[in-house]
Design a protein around this motif. Structure first.
Motif, PDB file in Angstrom:
ATOM      1  N   THR A   1       7.327   0.480  17.634  1.00  0.00           N
ATOM      2  CA  THR A   1       8.623   1.024  17.219  1.00  0.00           C
ATOM      3  C   THR A   1       8.476   2.528  17.002  1.00  0.00           C
ATOM      4  OG1 THR A   1       8.223   0.737  14.846  1.00  0.00           O
ATOM      5  CG2 THR A   1       9.144  -1.156  16.059  1.00  0.00           C
ATOM      6  N   PRO A   2       9.599   3.266  17.045  1.00  0.00           N
ATOM      7  CA  PRO A   2       9.511   4.727  16.925  1.00  0.00           C
ATOM      8  C   PRO A   2       9.338   5.227  15.497  1.00  0.00           C
ATOM      9  CG  PRO A   2      11.794   4.069  17.230  1.00  0.00           C
ATOM     10  CD  PRO A   2      10.967   2.812  17.354  1.00  0.00           C
ATOM     11  N   ASP A   3       9.305   4.337  14.507  1.00  0.00           N
ATOM     12  CA  ASP A   3       9.302   4.775  13.111  1.00  0.00           C
ATOM     13  C   ASP A   3       8.103   5.663  12.775  1.00  0.00           C
ATOM     14  OD1 ASP A   3      11.533   3.255  12.927  1.00  0.00           O
ATOM     15  OD2 ASP A   3      10.641   1.634  11.753  1.00  0.00           O
ATOM     16  N   ILE A   4       6.914   5.254  13.217  1.00  0.00           N
ATOM     17  CA  ILE A   4       5.706   6.013  12.889  1.00  0.00           C
ATOM     18  C   ILE A   4       5.749   7.386  13.554  1.00  0.00           C
ATOM     19  CG2 ILE A   4       3.192   6.090  13.033  1.00  0.00           C
ATOM     20  CD1 ILE A   4       4.278   3.988  11.102  1.00  0.00           C
ATOM     21  N   CYS A   5       6.144   7.424  14.821  1.00  0.00           N
ATOM     22  CA  CYS A   5       6.208   8.696  15.534  1.00  0.00           C
ATOM     23  C   CYS A   5       7.212   9.635  14.879  1.00  0.00           C
ATOM     24  CB  CYS A   5       6.568   8.463  17.006  1.00  0.00           C
ATOM     25  SG  CYS A   5       6.384   9.936  18.035  1.00  0.00           S
ATOM     26  N   ARG A   6       8.359   9.097  14.474  1.00  0.00           N
ATOM     27  CA  ARG A   6       9.358   9.930  13.805  1.00  0.00           C
ATOM     28  C   ARG A   6       8.816  10.501  12.501  1.00  0.00           C
ATOM     29  NH1 ARG A   6      14.370   5.705  14.617  1.00  0.00           N
ATOM     30  NH2 ARG A   6      15.016   6.384  16.713  1.00  0.00           N
ATOM     31  N   ALA A   7       8.119   9.652  11.732  1.00  0.00           N
ATOM     32  CA  ALA A   7       7.573  10.108  10.460  1.00  0.00           C
ATOM     33  C   ALA A   7       6.520  11.194  10.666  1.00  0.00           C
ATOM     34  CB  ALA A   7       6.968   8.919   9.700  1.00  0.00           C
TER      35      ALA A   7
ATOM     36  N   GLU B   1       2.138   7.193   2.002  1.00  0.00           N
ATOM     37  CA  GLU B   1       3.305   6.369   2.314  1.00  0.00           C
ATOM     38  C   GLU B   1       3.050   5.449   3.515  1.00  0.00           C
ATOM     39  OE1 GLU B   1       8.038   6.820   3.523  1.00  0.00           O
ATOM     40  OE2 GLU B   1       6.911   8.566   2.810  1.00  0.00           O
ATOM     41  N   LEU B   2       2.482   6.003   4.592  1.00  0.00           N
ATOM     42  CA  LEU B   2       2.220   5.166   5.765  1.00  0.00           C
ATOM     43  C   LEU B   2       1.100   4.166   5.495  1.00  0.00           C
ATOM     44  CD1 LEU B   2       2.594   7.572   8.825  1.00  0.00           C
ATOM     45  CD2 LEU B   2       4.263   6.038   7.782  1.00  0.00           C
TER      46      LEU B   2
ATOM     47  N   ARG C   1       3.061   1.465   3.949  1.00  0.00           N
ATOM     48  CA  ARG C   1       4.003   0.825   4.867  1.00  0.00           C
ATOM     49  C   ARG C   1       3.292  -0.125   5.824  1.00  0.00           C
ATOM     50  NH1 ARG C   1       7.859   4.523   8.571  1.00  0.00           N
ATOM     51  NH2 ARG C   1       8.206   5.430   6.497  1.00  0.00           N
TER      52      ARG C   1
ATOM     53  N   ALA D   1       9.598  -1.024  -0.170  1.00  0.00           N
ATOM     54  CA  ALA D   1      10.177   0.322  -0.106  1.00  0.00           C
ATOM     55  C   ALA D   1       9.896   1.090  -1.399  1.00  0.00           C
ATOM     56  CB  ALA D   1      11.675   0.228   0.156  1.00  0.00           C
TER      57      ALA D   1
ATOM     58  N   GLN E   1       6.274   2.183  -1.390  1.00  0.00           N
ATOM     59  CA  GLN E   1       6.095   3.305  -0.471  1.00  0.00           C
ATOM     60  C   GLN E   1       6.561   4.612  -1.096  1.00  0.00           C
ATOM     61  OE1 GLN E   1       7.554   2.581   3.613  1.00  0.00           O
ATOM     62  NE2 GLN E   1       7.404   0.387   3.184  1.00  0.00           N
TER      63      GLN E   1
END
Length: 356
Positions: free
Chosen positions: A150-156, A203-204, A207, A213, A216
């Motif tokens: 998923t793009p979540d890690i890349c976005r973060a 945080e990661l 996660r 949440a 985190q």
């Protein structure tokens, strides 16, 4: 405010006559030593993803990992809310690559000669190649982050990288203008340029180990406070450290026109005439002015106040962890905050012979 709360602690710091031994970092990270070795191997594996003609420069940079603070925080945070897994190794490698890329660029801008007891990359291959190699590391880190399902890690990671670079840019612009910073602006920059990656690591780590949440957010707050404290220490080290012990070039902040907390404290406590003296000392800085500047900083207890402020940040980091229910699992993170707080025991006001 931190300044008001830290006066009593500042007096105690000044009275100290010998360095305080910090908790052993090796003991703190002992339970995750295997994880850190895996991160180091994952970083070495990344060299194959670069053009062979620049692979040696990338390897030189990636091998210079120091205490692996950020990967360690990924692992310790993950263990505070869950367990370790392979995705965490990848995330830790990504964050470390971003961090090492910023160091390559910092050394170019600061004209640093030594980093972690080795010549900097810019000394070995020049500024132009160093800047481009750092750019390649940034890009590769984001490419690796994009490999997650998923793009979540890349976005973060991308958002944090942007924040770090923005903080560095703001500091550079203000340094070029020789702008005098207040505490609020100073700490805003520190949170961006250093706190952000500490917060991301924590945080990661939570996660990807199944943290809620709320957990985190708790880890993010802890990492932000700890990272800000660590940068205060690094700034103080530039004035009050010893190159042989630090393993890197010192005095670069003054040469670059960067305002750090000890100087801010001095301006806060100085009268108008003394502020003019400080301005004159810092304008068109040359190393021969260092003894006079140190004498003025000592007059205003700048080191003691800076250390007390740093320790208050570490206490804030520890307090934030109380939201994590398992006291045993949060203990290594508590110890990491204490480790950073006690690093200040190595800071010393220089002594100078003769009249200043």
């Amino acid at each position: 405010m931190l300044a008001a709360e830290s006066k009593a602690a500042g007096a105690a710091v000044r009275a100290a006559s010998a360095p305080v031994s910090p908790p052993s970092w090796r003991r703190i990270v002992g339970p995750v030593e295997g994880f850190l070795k895996s991160v180091a191997r994952r970083l070495e594996d990344q060299v194959a993803g670069f053009d062979p003609d620049i692979a040696s420069y990338v390897r030189y940079t990636l091998a210079n990992q120091g205490k692996q603070l950020r990967p360690a925080l990924v692992a310790l945070s993950a263990r505070s809310t869950g367990g370790l897994n392979d995705d965490l190794i990848t995330v830790a490698a990504i964050i470390e690559m971003v961090h090492l890329a910023t160091l390559v660029h910092d050394d170019v801008m600061d004209e640093a000669q030594v980093r972690r007891r080795r010549p900097t990359l810019s000394v070995k291959c020049g500024n132009a190649v160093s800047v481009l190699a750092g750019d390649c590391l940034f890009a590769h880190a984001l490419e690796l982050a994009a490999s997650f399902p998923t793009p979540d890690i890349c976005r973060a990671v991308a958002a944090a990288t942007k924040t770090v670079c923005t903080g560095e840019t703001l500091q550079t612009l203000l340094s070029q203008r020789r702008a005098r910073l207040g505490r609020d602006q100073y700490f805003h920059i520190l949170r961006m340029k250093t706190g952000e990656l500490f917060a991301l690591s924590c945080e990661l780590g939570g996660r990807l180990s199944g943290a809620t949440a709320r957990e985190q957010q708790t880890l993010h707050e802890y990492g932000m406070a700890l990272g800000t404290a660590y940068q205060v220490y690094d700034d103080c080290l530039d004035l009050y450290g010893r190159e042989r012990e630090a393993g890197k070039s010192l005095g670069t902040d003054l040469a670059a026109g960067k305002t750090t907390l000890p100087v801010i404290v001095a301006f806060e406590r100085a009268d108008p005439a003394q502020r003019r003296q400080l301005d004159a000392l810092l304008a068109d800085w040359t190393p021969d002015r260092f003894p006079r500047l140190c004498a003025m900083l000592e007059r205003f207890d700048a080191l003691a106040e800076s250390v007390a402020t740093l320790r208050a940040l570490c206490e804030s980091a520890r307090d934030s962890l109380l939201a994590l229910e398992d006291a045993g699992k949060r203990r290594p993170l508590m110890d990491a905050a204490e480790f950073v707080a006690q690093l200040t025991g190595s800071l010393r006001v220089p002594t100078w012979e003769g009249s200043l």
